[in-house]
Enzyme design. Structure first.
Site, PDB file in Angstrom:
ATOM      1  N   CYS A  48       0.839  -1.192   0.000  1.00  0.00           N
ATOM      2  CA  CYS A  48       0.000   0.000   0.000  1.00  0.00           C
ATOM      3  C   CYS A  48       0.876   1.245   0.000  1.00  0.00           C
ATOM      4  CB  CYS A  48      -0.915  -0.013   1.224  1.00  0.00           C
ATOM      5  SG  CYS A  48      -2.090   1.373   1.270  1.00  0.00           S
ATOM      6  N   ASP A  50       0.421   3.786   1.705  1.00  0.00           N
ATOM      7  CA  ASP A  50       0.370   4.367   3.050  1.00  0.00           C
ATOM      8  C   ASP A  50       1.784   4.607   3.582  1.00  0.00           C
ATOM      9  OD1 ASP A  50       0.157   4.415   6.062  1.00  0.00           O
ATOM     10  OD2 ASP A  50      -1.977   4.144   5.602  1.00  0.00           O
ATOM     11  N   ARG A  52       2.941   4.605   6.436  1.00  0.00           N
ATOM     12  CA  ARG A  52       3.303   3.875   7.656  1.00  0.00           C
ATOM     13  C   ARG A  52       3.835   2.472   7.394  1.00  0.00           C
ATOM     14  NH1 ARG A  52      -2.451   4.241  10.336  1.00  0.00           N
ATOM     15  NH2 ARG A  52      -2.934   3.757   8.134  1.00  0.00           N
ATOM     16  N   HIS A 104      -2.379  -3.968   4.965  1.00  0.00           N
ATOM     17  CA  HIS A 104      -2.183  -3.600   6.371  1.00  0.00           C
ATOM     18  C   HIS A 104      -3.528  -3.315   7.020  1.00  0.00           C
ATOM     19  CE1 HIS A 104      -2.863   0.813   5.932  1.00  0.00           C
ATOM     20  NE2 HIS A 104      -2.432   0.593   4.703  1.00  0.00           N
ATOM     21  N   CYS A 107      -6.452  -0.108   6.745  1.00  0.00           N
ATOM     22  CA  CYS A 107      -6.213   0.518   5.434  1.00  0.00           C
ATOM     23  C   CYS A 107      -7.372   1.446   5.072  1.00  0.00           C
ATOM     24  CB  CYS A 107      -6.058  -0.558   4.369  1.00  0.00           C
ATOM     25  SG  CYS A 107      -5.790   0.082   2.701  1.00  0.00           S
TER      26      CYS A 107
END
Length: 215
Positions: A48, A50, A52, A104, A107
């Protein structure tokens, strides 16, 4: 935010790079000189976008050890030329041995796909996740807790993307030609840092339906 704040933010990027330059200069292993000549990763990470979930940190790998493609909700869409180009290079040029599709928990893309709200151009991308929901609607709808519902769809989405990836001509031909290649589905718990196997690894086209498996 004015121009001064933006300039300050940009300077922090440059200052951060100075720290990295210092780290590279003090390294005595010679690995950065080797990396300057080329790369030889064993892993392709499709994750992803993202911020993080950085691939190298999560897998404990050094620079040069993980080839990475990231997009919203770690999708493997058959018409996505960006993903396919990365996949082709990783499999046919770099000869990676492992492809990890990593979702994750928590999400935002998956959560958004379960709503009826409009978010903009990303709605077209979220339709691919809604298709995964459509395949598993009965199971998802039976979950009362919203967080658990999202997290279960995250797991199911990863499994579907592993299947999608395994049916690409790139992976199929690699297996057909006897190339050592495995595709793994995993989910990251951001709070603990744990990378959890969904135990759906694929090592060949034997587990695919006849209509998908190349002869």
């Amino acid at each position: 935010m004015g121009n001064k704040e933006l300039e300050t933010g940009f300077q922090r990027i440059l200052d951060g790079n100075k720290g990295w330059i210092d780290f590279v200069a003090k390294d005595t292993t010679g690995r950065f000189e080797q990396l300057a000549k080329g790369q030889n990763p064993e892993i392709l990470w499709i994750g992803c976008a993202d911020s993080r979930v950085p691939a190298n940190e999560i897998t404990g790998r050094k620079p040069g050890e993980v080839f990475v493609h990231r997009n919203i909700a770690n999708m493997c869409v058959h018409s996505d030329m960006s993903m396919l180009s990365v996949l082709d290079y990783a499999v046919n040029v770099l000869k990676v041995k492992h492809i990890v599709v990593a979702g994750h928990y928590g999400c935002g893309g998956v959560a958004a796909s379960l709503s009826r709200k409009q978010f903009g151009i990303i709605d077209n991308w979220l339709c691919h996740i809604k298709d995964v929901y459509r395949l598993h609607a009965k199971e998802i709808d039976a979950i009362a807790d919203e967080e658990e519902k999202v997290n279960r769809l995250i797991e199911l989405n990863v499994k579907e993307q592993v299947f999608n990836l395994s049916t690409t001509s790139i992976v199929q031909n690699a297996w057909k030609n006897g190339q050592d290649l495995a595709v793994h589905g995993m989910v990251i718990n951001i709070g603990t840092g744990e990378l959890i196997s969904l135990e759906n690894s694929m090592y060949g086209n034997e587990s695919l339906g006849n209509v998908f498996a190349f002869q």
